[in-house]
Design a protein around this motif. Structure first.
Motif, mmCIF file in Angstrom:
data_model
loop_
_atom_site.group_PDB
_atom_site.id
_atom_site.type_symbol
_atom_site.label_atom_id
_atom_site.label_comp_id
_atom_site.label_asym_id
_atom_site.label_seq_id
_atom_site.Cartn_x
_atom_site.Cartn_y
_atom_site.Cartn_z
ATOM 1 N N CYS A 382 -21.590 23.857 41.787
ATOM 2 C CA CYS A 382 -20.521 24.464 42.319
ATOM 3 C C CYS A 382 -20.960 25.742 43.148
ATOM 4 C CB CYS A 382 -19.744 25.099 41.089
ATOM 5 S SG CYS A 382 -18.820 24.152 40.146
ATOM 6 N N GLY A 383 -22.294 26.131 42.742
ATOM 7 C CA GLY A 383 -22.778 27.338 43.588
ATOM 8 C C GLY A 383 -23.013 26.777 44.900
ATOM 9 N N ILE A 384 -23.787 25.821 45.036
ATOM 10 C CA ILE A 384 -24.127 25.028 46.279
ATOM 11 C C ILE A 384 -23.008 24.782 47.170
ATOM 12 C CG2 ILE A 384 -25.463 23.241 47.383
ATOM 13 C CD1 ILE A 384 -27.211 23.192 45.077
ATOM 14 N N ALA A 385 -21.998 24.093 46.727
ATOM 15 C CA ALA A 385 -21.032 23.576 47.455
ATOM 16 C C ALA A 385 -19.759 24.669 47.478
ATOM 17 C CB ALA A 385 -20.362 22.270 46.747
ATOM 18 N N ASP A 386 -19.950 25.535 47.032
ATOM 19 C CA ASP A 386 -18.810 26.721 46.991
ATOM 20 C C ASP A 386 -17.437 26.318 46.691
ATOM 21 O OD1 ASP A 386 -18.079 29.336 47.341
ATOM 22 O OD2 ASP A 386 -17.581 29.168 49.508
ATOM 23 N N ILE A 387 -17.488 25.758 45.422
ATOM 24 C CA ILE A 387 -16.187 25.218 45.040
ATOM 25 C C ILE A 387 -15.989 25.739 43.527
ATOM 26 C CG2 ILE A 387 -16.125 23.132 46.376
ATOM 27 C CD1 ILE A 387 -16.959 21.353 44.066
ATOM 28 N N SER A 388 -14.641 25.753 43.106
ATOM 29 C CA SER A 388 -14.415 26.106 41.598
ATOM 30 C C SER A 388 -14.853 25.187 40.531
ATOM 31 C CB SER A 388 -12.930 26.560 41.488
ATOM 32 O OG SER A 388 -12.224 25.245 41.674
ATOM 33 N N LEU A 389 -15.088 25.653 39.660
ATOM 34 C CA LEU A 389 -15.208 24.856 38.541
ATOM 35 C C LEU A 389 -14.358 24.009 37.955
ATOM 36 C CD1 LEU A 389 -17.608 24.202 36.152
ATOM 37 C CD2 LEU A 389 -16.450 25.961 34.702
ATOM 38 N N LYS A 390 -13.007 24.222 38.121
ATOM 39 C CA LYS A 390 -11.899 23.477 37.904
ATOM 40 C C LYS A 390 -11.944 22.261 38.694
ATOM 41 C CE LYS A 390 -6.789 23.746 37.758
ATOM 42 N NZ LYS A 390 -5.682 24.545 37.820
ATOM 43 N N ARG A 391 -12.101 22.481 40.098
ATOM 44 C CA ARG A 391 -12.117 21.278 40.938
ATOM 45 C C ARG A 391 -13.553 20.503 40.526
ATOM 46 N NH1 ARG A 391 -12.643 21.745 47.547
ATOM 47 N NH2 ARG A 391 -12.722 19.704 47.800
ATOM 48 N N MET A 392 -14.528 21.013 40.520
ATOM 49 C CA MET A 392 -15.572 20.234 39.960
ATOM 50 C C MET A 392 -15.548 19.346 38.662
ATOM 51 S SD MET A 392 -18.724 19.706 41.174
ATOM 52 C CE MET A 392 -20.457 19.837 41.074
ATOM 53 N N SER A 393 -14.932 20.015 37.699
ATOM 54 C CA SER A 393 -14.623 19.395 36.606
ATOM 55 C C SER A 393 -13.985 18.196 36.650
ATOM 56 C CB SER A 393 -13.899 20.328 35.543
ATOM 57 O OG SER A 393 -14.737 21.237 35.537
ATOM 58 N N LYS A 394 -12.864 18.283 37.741
ATOM 59 C CA LYS A 394 -11.962 17.087 37.784
ATOM 60 C C LYS A 394 -12.738 16.055 38.868
ATOM 61 C CE LYS A 394 -7.632 15.816 40.031
ATOM 62 N NZ LYS A 394 -6.587 16.293 40.991
ATOM 63 N N SER A 395 -13.542 16.368 39.744
ATOM 64 C CA SER A 395 -14.137 15.503 40.579
ATOM 65 C C SER A 395 -15.298 14.610 39.703
ATOM 66 C CB SER A 395 -14.948 16.125 41.625
ATOM 67 O OG SER A 395 -13.935 16.713 42.445
ATOM 68 N N VAL A 396 -15.944 15.396 38.681
ATOM 69 C CA VAL A 396 -16.975 14.861 38.065
ATOM 70 C C VAL A 396 -16.529 13.584 37.069
ATOM 71 C CG1 VAL A 396 -17.155 16.292 35.858
ATOM 72 C CG2 VAL A 396 -19.351 15.381 37.283
ATOM 73 N N LEU A 397 -15.214 13.576 36.708
ATOM 74 C CA LEU A 397 -14.685 12.585 35.572
ATOM 75 C C LEU A 397 -15.430 11.094 35.734
ATOM 76 C CD1 LEU A 397 -13.382 12.349 33.080
ATOM 77 C CD2 LEU A 397 -11.294 12.125 34.157
ATOM 78 N N PRO A 398 -14.981 10.672 37.205
ATOM 79 C CA PRO A 398 -15.544 9.202 37.436
ATOM 80 C C PRO A 398 -16.889 9.031 37.073
ATOM 81 C CG PRO A 398 -14.099 10.040 39.292
ATOM 82 C CD PRO A 398 -14.455 11.297 38.320
ATOM 83 N N PHE A 399 -17.676 9.987 37.630
ATOM 84 C CA PHE A 399 -19.138 9.803 37.482
ATOM 85 C C PHE A 399 -19.867 9.826 36.127
ATOM 86 C CE2 PHE A 399 -18.011 11.755 41.600
ATOM 87 C CZ PHE A 399 -18.698 10.778 42.397
ATOM 88 N N VAL A 400 -19.016 10.657 35.288
ATOM 89 C CA VAL A 400 -19.244 10.657 33.734
ATOM 90 C C VAL A 400 -18.789 9.242 33.234
ATOM 91 C CG1 VAL A 400 -18.524 11.746 31.499
ATOM 92 C CG2 VAL A 400 -19.000 13.176 33.463
ATOM 93 N N VAL A 401 -17.708 8.874 33.491
ATOM 94 C CA VAL A 401 -17.455 7.555 33.058
ATOM 95 C C VAL A 401 -18.369 6.584 33.426
ATOM 96 C CG1 VAL A 401 -15.744 5.775 33.142
ATOM 97 C CG2 VAL A 401 -14.782 8.068 32.895
ATOM 98 N N ALA A 402 -18.924 6.350 34.652
ATOM 99 C CA ALA A 402 -19.935 5.614 35.185
ATOM 100 C C ALA A 402 -21.290 5.840 34.231
ATOM 101 C CB ALA A 402 -20.304 5.845 36.621
#
Length: 425
Positions: A382-402
């Motif tokens: 989040c810090g590197i990409a400068d995005i919110s934790l909320k957005r990051m938590s949504k984006s990471v879901l497919p990778f967690v499933v994988a």
């Protein structure tokens, strides 16, 4: 009653944002008071848990990783992988995962891998047409491979707790780590379907050779570490010391990206990181000792045997559920001391190899690095990409499933993690 005090105080302290090491120590002391156990056990327990020879690998691996990170090896690895696969479909996703696997074999740390590579790779993936959230999520999840592929500090700690060979544990993480990386690439292809991606021009042989020569000394480091261990030249602890010395030689005399004035800050950072890890090791081992002497660990183990009805496949499913939940709240090193005393005796009773169990645990806790609310890799990404934790938590879901798919394959197909340890003896 003691279990309520021990775990209740621990989770209350975590909710109050008390650091994990302090939470473990304070809750352990509270349980000691409740059970009227002697405080004299605290210093002896702390000394015995942190004074193990195998744990000397931790400061040396941390030092070696910091030296190689400051030496500019990450940029050289990225350039080399770009020349190999950058021109292919999902080329930058492939670069991200491949470099993460290589750098994991240097740093042994998930957050360090994300920090070292994310500054370059996340903007590069965005430039190639990937969504910023997906790019940060892939980098954060790929960085978690850092504690699966050897050398891994988490495997060292598991080995110190169970007495299992650290070399065998290292070998068990190689194939599952690569498998997890493959599934992450598939996940990135899935979430990026329909996007117009920019492909890099195909590198010619001369460009690939030039990039390989630049990255060679970084690529050689895991070969020296693992080759030395499995060739019987040195122990994992000695390998850690060799990696630190090798990193200094490469940075000072080959790449010449380090100077003598850089050594003191690197040593200072390494000492600080080691102190954090060893403090957690000490307080977590005290927590585990309280679990054992009060009978909580034995009661929990017996309960697991009853719930699983002696079926190892059900037990392994329960293990994965427990660890995936635990990974959301506590770091991997703490989890080893808290959970291993409960799970390991049951696994032995059910005929599950301790090395296999260790690999399952480390994979679960690697996934924990990208699951909120305590996923360290998420915050770094989040810090590197400068995005919110909320957005990051949504984006990471497919990778967690994988990652969970790779975990389940590793859990129920033992040959995946155990082939290399069995071959290497």
């Amino acid at each position: 009653m003691v279990s309520l005090i021990l775990f209740g105080s621990f989770f209350v302290l975590l909710l109050l944002n008390v650091p994990i090491g302090l939470s473990l120590g304070i809750s352990s002391v509270a349980a000691l008071i409740a059970e009227n156990l002697p405080f004299s056990m605290i210093p002896s327990n702390l000394y015995s848990s942190t004074g193990k020879f195998v744990l000397l690998a931790i400061p040396f691996f941390i030092l070696g990783g910091n030296v190689m990170e400051k030496s500019g090896i990450s940029a050289r690895l990225i350039d080399f992988c770009r020349t190999l696969v950058g021109h292919r479909k999902s080329g930058m996703a492939l670069v991200c995962v491949i470099v993460a696997c290589f750098f994991a074999a240097i740093s042994g740390s998930g957050p360090a891998t994300v920090a070292a590579l994310g500054m370059i790779l996340i903007p590069a993936m965005v430039k190639a047409g990937y969504d910023k959230g997906d790019s940060a999520a892939l980098m954060s999840t790929a960085g978690a491979i850092g504690i699966i592929i050897p050398p891994s500090i988490t495997f060292v700690i598991y080995g110190s707790v169970t007495g299992k060979s650290v070399g065998s544990l290292f070998a068990s993480g190689i194939v599952p780590g690569i498998l997890m990386g493959i599934f992450l690439v598939f996940a990135m292809q899935f979430v990026s379907r329909g996007r117009e991606l920019v492909l890099l021009p195909k590198a010619n042989g001369k460009e690939r050779w030039a990039a390989f020569k630049e990255a060679f000394w970084g690529l050689l480091m895991p070969v020296i570490i693992l080759g030395g261990i499995y060739g019987g030249i040195f122990t994992p602890t000695e390998a850690a010391a060799v990696s630190a010395l090798y990193g200094l030689i490469v940075g000072l005399f080959i790449y010449r990206t380090l100077s003598l004035k850089d050594i003191m800050p690197i040593l200072r950072d390494s000492v600080s990181q080691t102190a954090v890890v060893m403090f957690i090791v000490g307080t977590a081992s005290l927590f585990a000792w309280v679990l054992t002497v009060t009978g909580v660990a034995a009661d929990a183990s017996n309960l697991l045997i009853q719930v699983s009805a002696g079926n190892k496949y059900i037990f392994l499913l329960i293990v994965n559920i427990i660890l995936l939940i635990a990974g959301c709240f506590i770091d991997a090193n703490s989890a080893m001391y808290i959970i291993v005393p409960i799970l390991y005796p049951v696994a032995e009773a059910l005929g599950i190899d301790g090395v296999h169990l260790g690999c399952i645990m480390v994979m679960n806790l690697a996934i924990g690095l990208v699951t909120p609310p305590v996923g360290v890799n998420l915050y770094v990404g989040c810090g590197i990409a400068d995005i919110s934790l909320k957005r990051m938590s949504k984006s990471v879901l497919p990778f967690v499933v994988a990652s969970i798919i790779a975990l389940l394959l590793t859990t129920y197909l033992p040959f995946i993690p155990m082939t290399l340890p069995n071959l290497l003896g």
